[in-house]
Scaffold this motif. Structure first.
Motif, PDB file in Angstrom:
ATOM      1  N   VAL A 164       0.840  -1.204   0.000  1.00  0.00           N
ATOM      2  CA  VAL A 164       0.000   0.000   0.000  1.00  0.00           C
ATOM      3  C   VAL A 164       0.874   1.254   0.000  1.00  0.00           C
ATOM      4  O   VAL A 164       0.602   2.217  -0.735  1.00  0.00           O
ATOM      5  CB  VAL A 164      -0.958  -0.004   1.205  1.00  0.00           C
ATOM      6  N   VAL A 165       1.917   1.261   0.795  1.00  0.00           N
ATOM      7  CA  VAL A 165       2.816   2.418   0.821  1.00  0.00           C
ATOM      8  C   VAL A 165       3.442   2.628  -0.553  1.00  0.00           C
ATOM      9  O   VAL A 165       3.526   3.760  -1.057  1.00  0.00           O
ATOM     10  CB  VAL A 165       3.921   2.227   1.885  1.00  0.00           C
ATOM     11  N   ARG A 166       3.879   1.561  -1.189  1.00  0.00           N
ATOM     12  CA  ARG A 166       4.488   1.677  -2.527  1.00  0.00           C
ATOM     13  C   ARG A 166       3.507   2.278  -3.516  1.00  0.00           C
ATOM     14  O   ARG A 166       3.866   3.145  -4.330  1.00  0.00           O
ATOM     15  CB  ARG A 166       4.932   0.296  -3.004  1.00  0.00           C
ATOM     16  N   LYS A 170       3.707   5.946  -5.603  1.00  0.00           N
ATOM     17  CA  LYS A 170       3.606   6.099  -7.052  1.00  0.00           C
ATOM     18  C   LYS A 170       2.546   7.122  -7.432  1.00  0.00           C
ATOM     19  O   LYS A 170       2.583   7.684  -8.528  1.00  0.00           O
ATOM     20  CB  LYS A 170       3.294   4.747  -7.695  1.00  0.00           C
ATOM     21  N   LEU A 171       1.619   7.369  -6.527  1.00  0.00           N
ATOM     22  CA  LEU A 171       0.608   8.406  -6.748  1.00  0.00           C
ATOM     23  C   LEU A 171       1.121   9.772  -6.316  1.00  0.00           C
ATOM     24  O   LEU A 171       0.433  10.778  -6.474  1.00  0.00           O
ATOM     25  CB  LEU A 171      -0.666   8.044  -5.970  1.00  0.00           C
ATOM     26  N   ALA A 237      -3.415  15.899  -0.800  1.00  0.00           N
ATOM     27  CA  ALA A 237      -3.062  16.217  -2.183  1.00  0.00           C
ATOM     28  C   ALA A 237      -4.063  17.097  -2.917  1.00  0.00           C
ATOM     29  O   ALA A 237      -3.829  17.453  -4.079  1.00  0.00           O
ATOM     30  CB  ALA A 237      -2.871  14.916  -2.968  1.00  0.00           C
ATOM     31  N   GLY A 238      -5.175  17.474  -2.276  1.00  0.00           N
ATOM     32  CA  GLY A 238      -6.136  18.340  -2.943  1.00  0.00           C
ATOM     33  C   GLY A 238      -7.231  17.580  -3.664  1.00  0.00           C
ATOM     34  O   GLY A 238      -7.226  16.348  -3.751  1.00  0.00           O
ATOM     35  N   ASP A 239      -8.197  18.336  -4.217  1.00  0.00           N
ATOM     36  CA  ASP A 239      -9.396  17.741  -4.815  1.00  0.00           C
ATOM     37  C   ASP A 239      -9.105  16.854  -6.026  1.00  0.00           C
ATOM     38  O   ASP A 239      -9.874  15.938  -6.330  1.00  0.00           O
ATOM     39  CB  ASP A 239     -10.371  18.845  -5.238  1.00  0.00           C
ATOM     40  N   GLU A 240      -8.006  17.111  -6.740  1.00  0.00           N
ATOM     41  CA  GLU A 240      -7.737  16.335  -7.951  1.00  0.00           C
ATOM     42  C   GLU A 240      -7.591  14.848  -7.661  1.00  0.00           C
ATOM     43  O   GLU A 240      -7.887  14.003  -8.507  1.00  0.00           O
ATOM     44  CB  GLU A 240      -6.473  16.858  -8.651  1.00  0.00           C
ATOM     45  N   ILE A 241      -7.153  14.516  -6.471  1.00  0.00           N
ATOM     46  CA  ILE A 241      -6.944  13.118  -6.117  1.00  0.00           C
ATOM     47  C   ILE A 241      -8.262  12.351  -6.091  1.00  0.00           C
ATOM     48  O   ILE A 241      -8.306  11.141  -6.335  1.00  0.00           O
ATOM     49  CB  ILE A 241      -6.236  13.020  -4.745  1.00  0.00           C
ATOM     50  N   ILE A 242      -9.370  13.068  -5.840  1.00  0.00           N
ATOM     51  CA  ILE A 242     -10.677  12.419  -5.791  1.00  0.00           C
ATOM     52  C   ILE A 242     -11.040  11.832  -7.152  1.00  0.00           C
ATOM     53  O   ILE A 242     -11.758  10.831  -7.234  1.00  0.00           O
ATOM     54  CB  ILE A 242     -11.748  13.433  -5.334  1.00  0.00           C
ATOM     55  N   ARG A 247      -7.516   4.889 -11.061  1.00  0.00           N
ATOM     56  CA  ARG A 247      -6.069   4.719 -11.189  1.00  0.00           C
ATOM     57  C   ARG A 247      -5.474   4.245  -9.873  1.00  0.00           C
ATOM     58  O   ARG A 247      -4.584   3.385  -9.846  1.00  0.00           O
ATOM     59  CB  ARG A 247      -5.419   6.037 -11.621  1.00  0.00           C
ATOM     60  N   LEU A 248      -5.954   4.792  -8.769  1.00  0.00           N
ATOM     61  CA  LEU A 248      -5.452   4.401  -7.460  1.00  0.00           C
ATOM     62  C   LEU A 248      -5.723   2.923  -7.193  1.00  0.00           C
ATOM     63  O   LEU A 248      -4.840   2.202  -6.689  1.00  0.00           O
ATOM     64  CB  LEU A 248      -6.099   5.262  -6.372  1.00  0.00           C
TER      65      LEU A 248
END
Length: 330
Positions: A164-166, A170-171, A237-242, A247-248
């Motif tokens: 999970v950390v890896r 990468k994100l 990381a802000g709204d873009e991560i939503i 991809r996640l």
């Protein structure tokens, strides 16, 4: 709880985060304005915050990316695909772990993945409820069959934590740490949790369901029941991560599946040093609970078998294979 086709359609329309008038929504859904309002109320019950502005219409408080198997598979590494035996995505489910455990009790399948937008009975360790607002987080479970039995997967949660950390790195998510035996932290606040449930004979084959709950975005009112310090990826990381949930999920599967598929106790030795790099408890005062028993001391890391090392006030260092660790106020 069931989600109607109209409610799903409404979510798809609002997912872009833009304003849509009540008239537009009624036309698109082929329902009355009153029906639109009732659907919007239903979204609130799912933990989805909707903003209404006179003259502009309605939009989601935060944008939304619904899970999609095709988008997830598009981000998978080619060599991971043979390990995968299907991705089941549910709008609403009691628990992704329970769903796969039921399947595993009927077969010896490995590599089946279950994802959900919303869990009605999501669970963490010791039977605690896992807060599961609709469409905002990752509720992911993977089932795997192990011929060697439960003893063959000792330490699996530590290895999965590394995976999970890896994936998060990468994100672009740094400063992620691990708390023994199965929690993922960021700057001292819980970001994710791992729950592994095993079924089978103690000396024979077993199947394990590896569940991960990862906070992508937790609306404030949904998080009010959480009793510990928490964080979500949106805060980091802000709204873009939503809008990167699919991809996640793929990044998580790329890292988790190889470890789950090839795991054996001897393999843990290959991961111990990396796990120690992420250890957020080493050198800290903590309390370990095993059932009704309590042990106070200072965490001294983990040994080569993944056991927790704790030093008592008298200087004695003991190794523990299980238990729940809580930070103590300094």
């Amino acid at each position: 709880m069931l989600i109607s086709d109209n409610l799903k359609h409404l979510l798809q329309v609002l997912a872009d985060g833009h304003f849509h008038s009540g008239t537009e929504l009624a036309r698109v859904l082929a329902v009355s304005r009153t029906a639109v309002w009732k659907h919007l109320q239903s979204l609130a019950e799912l933990g989805i915050d909707v903003v209404g502005v006179h003259g502009k219409g309605y939009r989601l408080q935060k944008p939304l990316q619904l899970l999609d198997a095709g988008q997830i598979e598009a981000h998978l590494d080619a060599w991971i695909v043979p390990l995968l035996r299907g991705i089941d995505i549910h709008a609403v489910i009691a628990s992704t772990n329970a769903y796969l455990m039921e399947i595993a009790n009927r077969s010896q399948i490995s590599g089946r993945v279950c994802l959900a937008e919303y869990q009605t009975a999501g669970k963490g360790r010791r039977g605690r409820a896992w807060v599961s607002p609709f469409g905002h987080n990752i509720y992911l479970s993977i089932v795997w069959h192990y011929p060697g039995g439960p003893a063959a997967i000792a330490g699996l949660s530590l290895a999965v934590g590394i995976a999970v950390v890896r994936a998060l790195r990468k994100l672009g998510i740094d400063e992620v740490n691990l708390k023994w035996p199965n929690d993922i932290y960021w700057r001292g606040r819980k970001l994710a949790g791992i729950l592994i449930e095993v079924s089978g004979e103690s000396g024979g084959p077993c199947h394990a369901v590896i569940g991960l709950g990862l906070n992508v975005y937790l609306p404030g009112r949904q998080a009010e029941t959480i009793e510990q310090a928490w964080v979500d990826l949106q805060q980091i990381a802000g709204d873009e991560i939503i809008l990167q949930r699919n991809r996640l999920v793929a990044l998580l599967l790329n890292e988790m599946l190889p470890i789950i598929a090839g795991f054996e106790p001897a393999m843990l030795r290959n991961h111990v040093e990396e796990w120690r790099e992420y250890d957020c408890m080493r050198g800290r005062e903590a309390t370990l609970f095993i059932g009704q028993q309590r042990f106070d001391g200072v965490v001294r890391g983990i040994d080569d078998q993944g056991l927790l090392l704790m030093e008592s006030g008298e200087g004695e260092i003991r190794a523990f294979a299980s238990g729940e660790v809580s930070f103590r106020a300094s």
